[in-house]
Design a protein around this motif. Structure first.
Motif: not given
Ligand code: ASP
Length: 440
Positions: A37-38, A48, A50, A115, A169, A183-187
């Motif tokens: 992730s970033a 953050k 992002t 990222e 991401f 958002r959170g898409g690196s998962d």
């Molecule tokens: N950096 C992106 C976010 O903050 C994706 C991630 O961290 O998964 O949503």
């Protein structure tokens, strides 16, 4: 054994965290593909990367100088580079990004740079390959993943590398432009990579040691969940237990790859393992019959009373159309002989609940429709409770003994969860009562 490891924002937040990530990757040669992730927050009030990138883009959109915000981003990355003595030419990378910002680049491109830079830094630190996600993760124009193209390309690049860092991401459309996940898409990236690589395990490194049986803000020191099935996780996440992006489960689950939630700050803790139903049944252990408890406040109930409803065809469909036409999704429809209820989050009907109630009354030709708010839903989840008598008795006794009135009961058809609706004011006490009844 092949492991795919994904490190989230707090694991990449600064040089100290990078060192922990470095040690984790180097301590196990099987961790071959790493998604990052970033940099996220270093402390509660921090930003953050992002979020800051979204902000720079908003500045360009409204023609406000973006440099003050961009400077904060540059400083964050520069300090990681300097503390770790890395060689990467960050100044050049920033120049390219700024040029693109000046040329009014797309939002998805700019927000993906967190990222991108994070992965460049880590690959420099670990002295291993960098694979740009835009060259391996491909989107269709409807926003779904082009699985065939993605898997083919990943297979090709994996055959040429021993160890690689891949930014999470984002990916690209077929014209090469950048597209991000939600958002959170690196998962999700991690899960796709794990499936394509045929990994034995997908490790998702974050800042908690997996899932807890209940919210620690409500239950004092709740037990850690050691093993949870994909479905149990979906039930708990839907009700607010969020550690992993909802959509991240699918690629790994389809490929039969267990997901292990681990804590970068506590690497010796085995975390929570997300597995298939079969695997969970195989492991007996002395686990509690329930896996976890989660809940949410602020639901509302539309109670529709219509005499002889059971003899009439299509009443529920007509009611559902009222919500469908407004694009509102609903959560539960408990029903009786002369009545049924529709339950959904209050915020979806915040200003229109009376209008909706009136329309329901007319459409269903009902005697009465009432709306009642301040409902909390609590789900008690456990695949091992299916076909096992006495679980609901124990749950309802616990609530009764604590003077908690149950306004609604629903059980998922797979019998892996029991949902109760109670007053918002009883929310915390109900969770405590259920936890104490099942966990000694
Ligand atoms: N950096 C992106 C976010 O903050 C994706 C991630 O961290 O998964 O949503």
């Amino acid at each position: 054994m092949l492991k795919v490891a994904k490190f989230g924002g707090t694991s990449m937040a600064d040089a100290t965290q990078f060192k922990k990530v470095y040690d984790i990757i180097n301590s196990d040669a099987e961790r071959k593909f790493v998604v990052v992730s970033a940099p996220g927050k270093r402390f509660k009030e921090d930003n953050k990367i992002t979020d800051l990138l979204y902000l720079t883009h908003a500045h360009t959109k409204f023609s406000v100088p973006y440099t003050p915000v961009f400077k904060i981003i540059e400083e964050r990355f520069n300090s990681i580079k300097e503390e770790l003595n890395l060689n990467i030419d960050l100044a050049h990378e920033f120049e390219v990004i700024k040029q693109n910002l000046d040329n009014k680049c797309e939002e998805d491109y700019i927000v993906s740079r967190g990222e991108y830079l994070s992965a460049l830094l880590l690959s420099d630190y670990l002295k291993c390959d960098f694979i740009d996600a835009k060259d391996v993760i491909f989107f269709n124009y409807d926003g779904t993943i082009n699985k065939v193209k993605t898997n083919e390309k990943l297979a090709e690049v994996f055959s040429k590398t021993k160890k690689a860092i891949i930014p999470g991401f984002y990916g690209s459309y077929s014209d090469g432009s950048i597209k991000t996940f939600s958002r959170g898409g690196s998962d999700i990236t991690g899960s796709i990579i794990a499936a394509a690589a045929g990994a034995d395990i997908y490790e998702n490194w974050t800042d908690v040691s997996g899932f807890l049986m209940a919210d620690p803000r409500i239950v004092n020191n709740p037990r850690q969940i050691k093993k949870i099935t994909y479905q149990e996780l979906r039930e708990l996440s839907y009700m607010g237990a969020s550690v992993l992006h909802e959509e991240a489960v699918f690629p790994a689950r389809q490929a039969g790859i267990p997901i292990n939630i681990r804590n970068t700050n506590e690497p010796d803790n085995p975390g929570t393992l997300i597995i298939s139903d079969e695997e969970k049944f195989k492991s007996n252990g002395n686990d509690s019959v329930i896996t976890g408890i989660a809940g949410k406040k602020n639901f509302c109930i539309f109670y529709v009373h219509k005499e002889h409803m059971a003899n009439e065809v299509g009443v529920i469909r007509k009611a559902l159309e009222v919500f469908e036409n407004r694009g509102i999704s609903i959560d539960h429809i408990p029903s009786g002989i002369d009545s049924f209820s529709i339950i959904l989050p209050s915020e979806s009907v915040e200003k229109i609940s009376h209008e909706v109630a009136e329309e329901l009354k007319i459409k269903c030709n009902a005697q009465a429709v009432t709306v009642s708010k301040n409902l909390s839903l609590i789900t008690t989840v456990g695949i091992k409770m299916a076909y096992r008598p006495g679980i609901s008795a124990k749950l309802f006794t616990a609530l009764g003994e604590n003077n908690i009135n149950i306004r609604m009961i629903d059980q998922g058809s797979s019998e892996i969860n029991i949902i109760v609706g109670i007053d918002d004011k009883d929310f915390e006490n109900a969770i405590k009562a259920i936890y104490n009844a099942f966990v000694q």
